[in-house]
Design a protein around this motif. Sequence first.
Motif, PDB file in Angstrom:
ATOM      1  N   MET A   1      68.734   2.486  19.965  1.00  0.00           N
ATOM      2  CA  MET A   1      69.227   3.723  19.401  1.00  0.00           C
ATOM      3  C   MET A   1      69.694   4.632  20.521  1.00  0.00           C
ATOM      4  O   MET A   1      68.980   4.884  21.480  1.00  0.00           O
ATOM      5  N   ASN A   2      70.912   5.140  20.395  1.00  0.00           N
ATOM      6  CA  ASN A   2      71.439   6.056  21.395  1.00  0.00           C
ATOM      7  C   ASN A   2      70.952   7.467  21.103  1.00  0.00           C
ATOM      8  O   ASN A   2      71.083   7.952  19.984  1.00  0.00           O
ATOM      9  N   LEU A   3      70.430   8.106  22.117  1.00  0.00           N
ATOM     10  CA  LEU A   3      69.992   9.493  21.965  1.00  0.00           C
ATOM     11  C   LEU A   3      71.203  10.413  21.988  1.00  0.00           C
ATOM     12  O   LEU A   3      72.162  10.171  22.731  1.00  0.00           O
ATOM     13  N   PRO A   4      71.173  11.496  21.204  1.00  0.00           N
ATOM     14  CA  PRO A   4      72.250  12.479  21.281  1.00  0.00           C
ATOM     15  C   PRO A   4      72.294  13.091  22.685  1.00  0.00           C
ATOM     16  O   PRO A   4      71.263  13.215  23.353  1.00  0.00           O
ATOM     17  N   VAL A   5      73.484  13.492  23.090  1.00  0.00           N
ATOM     18  CA  VAL A   5      73.679  14.106  24.404  1.00  0.00           C
ATOM     19  C   VAL A   5      74.114  15.557  24.212  1.00  0.00           C
ATOM     20  O   VAL A   5      75.054  15.841  23.466  1.00  0.00           O
ATOM     21  N   VAL A   6      73.416  16.453  24.886  1.00  0.00           N
ATOM     22  CA  VAL A   6      73.766  17.865  24.911  1.00  0.00           C
ATOM     23  C   VAL A   6      74.249  18.181  26.314  1.00  0.00           C
ATOM     24  O   VAL A   6      73.552  17.911  27.294  1.00  0.00           O
ATOM     25  N   LEU A   7      75.444  18.735  26.416  1.00  0.00           N
ATOM     26  CA  LEU A   7      76.007  19.138  27.697  1.00  0.00           C
ATOM     27  C   LEU A   7      75.920  20.650  27.810  1.00  0.00           C
ATOM     28  O   LEU A   7      76.300  21.372  26.882  1.00  0.00           O
ATOM     29  N   VAL A   8      75.408  21.131  28.936  1.00  0.00           N
ATOM     30  CA  VAL A   8      75.263  22.565  29.183  1.00  0.00           C
ATOM     31  C   VAL A   8      76.235  22.955  30.286  1.00  0.00           C
ATOM     32  O   VAL A   8      76.189  22.393  31.382  1.00  0.00           O
ATOM     33  N   LEU A   9      77.117  23.921  29.997  1.00  0.00           N
ATOM     34  CA  LEU A   9      78.019  24.482  31.011  1.00  0.00           C
ATOM     35  C   LEU A   9      77.623  25.933  31.234  1.00  0.00           C
ATOM     36  O   LEU A   9      77.817  26.785  30.368  1.00  0.00           O
ATOM     37  N   ASP A  10      77.027  26.187  32.381  1.00  0.00           N
ATOM     38  CA  ASP A  10      76.582  27.537  32.744  1.00  0.00           C
ATOM     39  C   ASP A  10      76.577  27.617  34.259  1.00  0.00           C
ATOM     40  O   ASP A  10      76.160  26.676  34.932  1.00  0.00           O
ATOM     41  N   ASP A  11      77.063  28.737  34.798  1.00  0.00           N
ATOM     42  CA  ASP A  11      77.115  28.875  36.250  1.00  0.00           C
ATOM     43  C   ASP A  11      75.745  29.137  36.869  1.00  0.00           C
ATOM     44  O   ASP A  11      75.558  28.920  38.060  1.00  0.00           O
ATOM     45  N   ALA A  12      74.780  29.560  36.067  1.00  0.00           N
ATOM     46  CA  ALA A  12      73.451  29.899  36.588  1.00  0.00           C
ATOM     47  C   ALA A  12      72.512  28.702  36.496  1.00  0.00           C
ATOM     48  O   ALA A  12      72.243  28.190  35.402  1.00  0.00           O
ATOM     49  N   GLN A  13      72.021  28.278  37.639  1.00  0.00           N
ATOM     50  CA  GLN A  13      71.066  27.164  37.694  1.00  0.00           C
ATOM     51  C   GLN A  13      69.846  27.453  36.820  1.00  0.00           C
ATOM     52  O   GLN A  13      69.364  26.578  36.107  1.00  0.00           O
ATOM     53  N   ALA A  14      69.360  28.696  36.836  1.00  0.00           N
ATOM     54  CA  ALA A  14      68.181  29.053  36.038  1.00  0.00           C
ATOM     55  C   ALA A  14      68.452  28.862  34.547  1.00  0.00           C
ATOM     56  O   ALA A  14      67.574  28.397  33.806  1.00  0.00           O
ATOM     57  N   VAL A  19      67.567  25.712  29.527  1.00  0.00           N
ATOM     58  CA  VAL A  19      67.991  24.911  28.383  1.00  0.00           C
ATOM     59  C   VAL A  19      67.383  23.515  28.475  1.00  0.00           C
ATOM     60  O   VAL A  19      66.837  22.990  27.502  1.00  0.00           O
ATOM     61  N   ARG A  20      67.453  22.921  29.641  1.00  0.00           N
ATOM     62  CA  ARG A  20      66.890  21.577  29.841  1.00  0.00           C
ATOM     63  C   ARG A  20      65.401  21.562  29.478  1.00  0.00           C
ATOM     64  O   ARG A  20      64.937  20.695  28.741  1.00  0.00           O
ATOM     65  N   ASN A  21      64.650  22.544  29.968  1.00  0.00           N
ATOM     66  CA  ASN A  21      63.217  22.613  29.687  1.00  0.00           C
ATOM     67  C   ASN A  21      62.936  22.892  28.214  1.00  0.00           C
ATOM     68  O   ASN A  21      62.009  22.329  27.632  1.00  0.00           O
ATOM     69  N   ALA A  22      63.727  23.765  27.609  1.00  0.00           N
ATOM     70  CA  ALA A  22      63.528  24.102  26.200  1.00  0.00           C
ATOM     71  C   ALA A  22      63.726  22.885  25.301  1.00  0.00           C
ATOM     72  O   ALA A  22      63.035  22.730  24.299  1.00  0.00           O
ATOM     73  N   LEU A  23      64.647  22.017  25.678  1.00  0.00           N
ATOM     74  CA  LEU A  23      64.988  20.877  24.834  1.00  0.00           C
ATOM     75  C   LEU A  23      64.147  19.633  25.112  1.00  0.00           C
ATOM     76  O   LEU A  23      64.350  18.595  24.481  1.00  0.00           O
ATOM     77  N   ARG A  24      63.193  19.724  26.029  1.00  0.00           N
ATOM     78  CA  ARG A  24      62.356  18.564  26.372  1.00  0.00           C
ATOM     79  C   ARG A  24      61.625  17.975  25.172  1.00  0.00           C
ATOM     80  O   ARG A  24      61.363  16.776  25.138  1.00  0.00           O
ATOM     81  N   SER A  25      61.299  18.813  24.205  1.00  0.00           N
ATOM     82  CA  SER A  25      60.534  18.330  23.049  1.00  0.00           C
ATOM     83  C   SER A  25      61.395  17.545  22.057  1.00  0.00           C
ATOM     84  O   SER A  25      60.863  16.895  21.156  1.00  0.00           O
ATOM     85  N   LEU A  26      62.707  17.592  22.207  1.00  0.00           N
ATOM     86  CA  LEU A  26      63.607  16.892  21.300  1.00  0.00           C
ATOM     87  C   LEU A  26      63.977  15.531  21.864  1.00  0.00           C
ATOM     88  O   LEU A  26      64.006  15.329  23.075  1.00  0.00           O
ATOM     89  N   SER A  27      64.288  14.610  20.985  1.00  0.00           N
ATOM     90  CA  SER A  27      64.719  13.276  21.405  1.00  0.00           C
ATOM     91  C   SER A  27      66.218  13.317  21.679  1.00  0.00           C
ATOM     92  O   SER A  27      67.031  13.039  20.787  1.00  0.00           O
ATOM     93  N   LEU A  28      66.559  13.695  22.890  1.00  0.00           N
ATOM     94  CA  LEU A  28      67.956  13.760  23.299  1.00  0.00           C
ATOM     95  C   LEU A  28      68.044  13.761  24.815  1.00  0.00           C
ATOM     96  O   LEU A  28      67.041  13.876  25.503  1.00  0.00           O
ATOM     97  N   ARG A  29      69.256  13.624  25.299  1.00  0.00           N
ATOM     98  CA  ARG A  29      69.519  13.706  26.739  1.00  0.00           C
ATOM     99  C   ARG A  29      70.268  15.002  27.002  1.00  0.00           C
ATOM    100  O   ARG A  29      71.151  15.380  26.235  1.00  0.00           O
ATOM    101  N   VAL A  30      69.910  15.667  28.089  1.00  0.00           N
ATOM    102  CA  VAL A  30      70.587  16.900  28.481  1.00  0.00           C
ATOM    103  C   VAL A  30      71.312  16.658  29.796  1.00  0.00           C
ATOM    104  O   VAL A  30      70.718  16.183  30.757  1.00  0.00           O
TER     105      VAL A  30
END
Length: 138
Positions: A1-14, A19-30
């Motif tokens: 099963m392929n996990l959904p992919v979420v792409l984040v475009l933001d100039d701020a590393q924080a 976003v990456r940390n917030a989405l850790r509980s979901l079955s997806l790739r960031v």
Amino acid sequence: MNLPVVLVLDDAQAARERVRNALRSLSLRVQATDSWVDTKTAVFSASPPDLLVLDLQMPTIDGKAVGRAIKRRLDIPIVIFSSEEPAKIAAAVAEVGAEAGVSKSAPDSELIATISRLLTRRAKAAAPAVMPAGGLLS
């Protein structure tokens, strides 16, 4: 099963890490970047991400212009994620044709719920129709 992919475009590393940390509980790739070139390469590839989280205020590119350019060519859900005031986020959502907007001052749970809802809707739309047990004429 392929996990959904979420792409984040933001100039701020924080913000990207948030976003990456917030989405850790979901079955997806960031995937996260601060580069329009990387975003364009990913979005317009043979296997684009399932959702884009897009900042509005970036020093070298206009987030709204990025969103409009993507929406003109692809039907990919976009979540505007910005520190702008709510009225400006709502206006940007309408201007871009994005599916949602979340303030960076909102709790992570709002971002998680928004992304989950949009990915679920996208998965249901992509799922093949189920044939009734007796066929079309039952």
